[in-house]
Design a protein around this motif. Structure first.
Motif, short mmCIF file in Angstrom:
data_model
loop_
_atom_site.label_atom_id
_atom_site.label_comp_id
_atom_site.label_asym_id
_atom_site.label_seq_id
_atom_site.Cartn_x
_atom_site.Cartn_y
_atom_site.Cartn_z
N ALA A 56 -7.31 2.29 2.18
CA ALA A 56 -8.68 1.77 2.08
C ALA A 56 -9.47 2.51 1.00
O ALA A 56 -10.44 1.97 0.45
CB ALA A 56 -9.38 1.88 3.43
N PHE A 71 0.80 -1.23 0.00
CA PHE A 71 0.00 0.00 0.00
C PHE A 71 0.83 1.28 0.00
O PHE A 71 0.29 2.36 0.23
CB PHE A 71 -0.93 0.01 1.22
CG PHE A 71 -1.78 -1.22 1.35
CD1 PHE A 71 -2.74 -1.53 0.40
CD2 PHE A 71 -1.58 -2.10 2.40
CE1 PHE A 71 -3.52 -2.68 0.51
CE2 PHE A 71 -2.34 -3.26 2.52
CZ PHE A 71 -3.32 -3.54 1.56
N GLY A 86 -4.12 -6.54 5.64
CA GLY A 86 -4.84 -6.15 4.42
C GLY A 86 -4.64 -7.09 3.27
O GLY A 86 -4.46 -6.66 2.13
N GLU A 133 -9.69 -7.88 0.13
CA GLU A 133 -10.43 -6.63 -0.01
C GLU A 133 -11.17 -6.28 1.28
O GLU A 133 -11.21 -5.12 1.70
CB GLU A 133 -11.43 -6.74 -1.18
CG GLU A 133 -10.76 -6.61 -2.54
CD GLU A 133 -11.80 -6.49 -3.64
OE1 GLU A 133 -12.93 -6.03 -3.36
OE2 GLU A 133 -11.48 -6.86 -4.78
N ILE A 148 -8.70 -4.98 3.79
CA ILE A 148 -8.26 -3.62 3.49
C ILE A 148 -9.25 -2.60 4.06
O ILE A 148 -8.86 -1.59 4.67
CB ILE A 148 -8.10 -3.42 1.97
CG1 ILE A 148 -6.95 -4.27 1.44
CG2 ILE A 148 -7.85 -1.94 1.64
CD1 ILE A 148 -6.85 -4.30 -0.08
#
Length: 527
Positions: free
Chosen positions: A417, A345, A485, A488, A491
């Motif tokens: 997110a 991320f 995460g 989905e 996350i």
């Protein structure tokens, strides 16, 4: 400038015996570089560990899910600290400190090279390269390598620090400075290792593991070449009676049998005769360590034959170790949860070049090198003004600063997110606050444990400090499996999970501030 002064009066004034370098025993440099290269091997491999486990098989990894990877990571880092207890015990009774460091280093290097074996073989055209399936060599070499590193570190880590202490006379004013220099070696190794090993990982994962082992080999070479600097230090005292000789023989036999039994169990594991569930083992270990810790303190307080004042101090240790374990459970997510956040991320591209994920693991050591002298000077300055915080308050500050770091990650997780990539600065600020927390808590915890422990339980209380660190590492791995995460759904839940960590550790810090006064009463005259 090198000096070799023979006068016993001069040795007494200097605080140590024998030749010196830069005002300290030459042996300190031997231990400095040995520990630097050992930490190079440890932090270099740790920077790759959870990334390798969670990377798809087709990309050269093991393809494990986050929960399994986190559990294995937690068990590994827990084992490193947990085996320091038997490692120190065997050194004191069977091998001696110097030989334990040597044997431990050899076992560590073998562990790294075992992990790197598939990559080494591929260089000679004998490896299978990247494949859609794992081979027995991939998994066997990986797990066997981890086990060897844990065993070797257990032998080396506690005993090399003990030799540093032996270099100086009791009460020497230079001892603290010597340890500060020694710990600088740890952080230099911790700083350069992730950068170098992650760079080799870009070629092949196993080469990254292998170069970590090469670092340990360099440490062993200089340790052996400069062994004369440690003459008379770290030796096992000769047995003085037939009973003691017999006792050592029995211990040697018992140790040999234990090694054979463990090796047999490991062999059966690799043959799938004994099935292994890493997540279940991690959960069980967490429970067992917690129960053993509680029972130990109950025994010491009620059946240890110590005075009322000592009982109060032991209770203070028990309370502080609970907060310490909580701190480490957050701090040690650097190599797991935060490492995965950097991989998945974080926008790591600068001027068209993508920063290898492992580079971020150098941040903590870099900040320690920069800010450790600042914190040391700060405590001295506050003490002169009679404003230095008590040890429980420093513990509380450590937890609160840890929480601030995770608060930064809460906002970074909100960005992730939303479907965007977070800037690297979010992670860097998190590591900065976590380092401030470490500098507030870690040195204080070690020192306080030695000051509060009853004389007859000093070694065991230091062992309990290591157990609290081990427990924190285990919990960090378990948390990583839930808060990384990987899906989905995960996350979308990440910000809430980080906020839960923030509230837990900062709440614990505030609670510790509130109880710091009664805790100081338990501690007596120890600050």
């Amino acid at each position: 400038m090198l000096k070799n002064e023979d006068s016993s009066n001069t040795d007494l004034e200097r605080g140590f015996d024998g030749p010196s370098i830069f005002g300290h025993p030459r042996g300190l440099m031997t231990l400095f570089f040995t520990e630097m290269w050992e930490r190079f091997s440890y932090y270099g491999m740790r920077a790759l560990l959870i990334l390798f486990m969670t990377t798809a098989v087709v990309e050269g990894g093991l393809g494990f899910d986050d929960k399994t990877s986190g559990a294995i990571y937690g068990l590994y880092t827990m084992g490193v600290y947990l085996l320091a207890l038997p490692g120190g015990w065997l050194a004191d009774r069977l091998f001696g400190l110097k030989r334990s460091v040597w044997y431990g280093g050899i076992i560590i290097a073998l562990g790294h090279f075992t992990m790197g074996l598939p990559g080494i073989l591929s260089l000679f055209g004998e490896g299978h390269g990247n494949s859609l399936t794992l081979t027995p060599l991939d998994t066997t070499s990986f797990f066997l390598g981890l086990i060897l590193i844990v065993v070797g570190t257990g032998l080396l880590k506690p005993n090399i620090s003990s030799i540093v202490g032996q270099l100086y006379h009791e009460g020497s004013s230079k001892r603290d400075a010597g340890f500060s220099i020694f710990y600088m070696g740890i952080n230099i190794g911790g700083f350069i290792a992730p950068i170098i090993c992650s760079s080799f990982k870009e070629v092949d994962w196993h080469l990254g593991f292998g170069v970590a082992g090469f670092g340990m080999v360099l440490g062993l070479i200089q340790y052996k070449l400069t062994a004369g600097n440690l003459e008379g230090k770290g030796e096992l005292a000769p047995a003085e009676s037939p009973e003691e000789i017999a006792s050592r023989k029995r211990l040697g036999l018992f140790t040999g049998i234990t090694v054979v039994v463990i090796a047999a169990l490991i062999f059966l594991m690799f043959q799938d005769v004994i099935s292994i569930n890493a997540s279940a083992i991690a959960e069980a270990s967490y429970t067992v360590i917690g129960i053993v810790t509680v029972l130990f303190f109950i025994y010491v307080i009620f059946f240890g034959g110590i005075s009322k004042d000592e009982k109060r101090k032991v209770l203070a240790i028990a309370i502080l170790l609970c907060f310490g374990a909580l701190f480490w459970s957050g701090f040690e997510q650097a190599g797991s949860t935060l490492n995965l956040f950097a991989e998945r991320f974080t926008d790591r591209t600068i001027l068209g070049w993508e920063i290898p994920t492992g580079y971020f693991q150098s941040a903590n050591s870099m900040f320690i090198i920069i800010f450790a002298p600042v914190f040391a000077a700060l405590w001295v300055w506050l003490a002169k003004k009679h404003l230095e915080p008590s040890s429980p308050m420093k513990f509380a500050f450590g937890l609160i600063l840890l929480g601030v770091g995770f608060l930064v990650m809460y906002f970074a997780a909100k960005i992730a997110a939303s479907g965007e990539m977070a800037a690297p600065s979010w992670l860097m600020f998190t590591y900065l606050f976590h380092t401030f927390g470490e500098l507030s808590l870690s040195p204080v915890g070690l020192s306080l444990t030695t000051k509060l422990a009853p004389k007859k339980f000093q070694g065991q209380m230091m062992g309990m400090w290591f157990i609290s660190v081990a427990l924190g590492n285990l919990v960090a791995g378990i948390i990583a499996g839930e808060a990384s995460g990987g899906t989905e759904e995960a996350i979308s839940q990440m910000p809430d999970q980080y906020m839960m960590i923030v509230m837990t550790v900062m709440g614990a810090g505030v609670l510790l501030l509130l109880i710091s006064r009664p805790l100081r009463k338990l501690m007596g005259n120890v600050r």
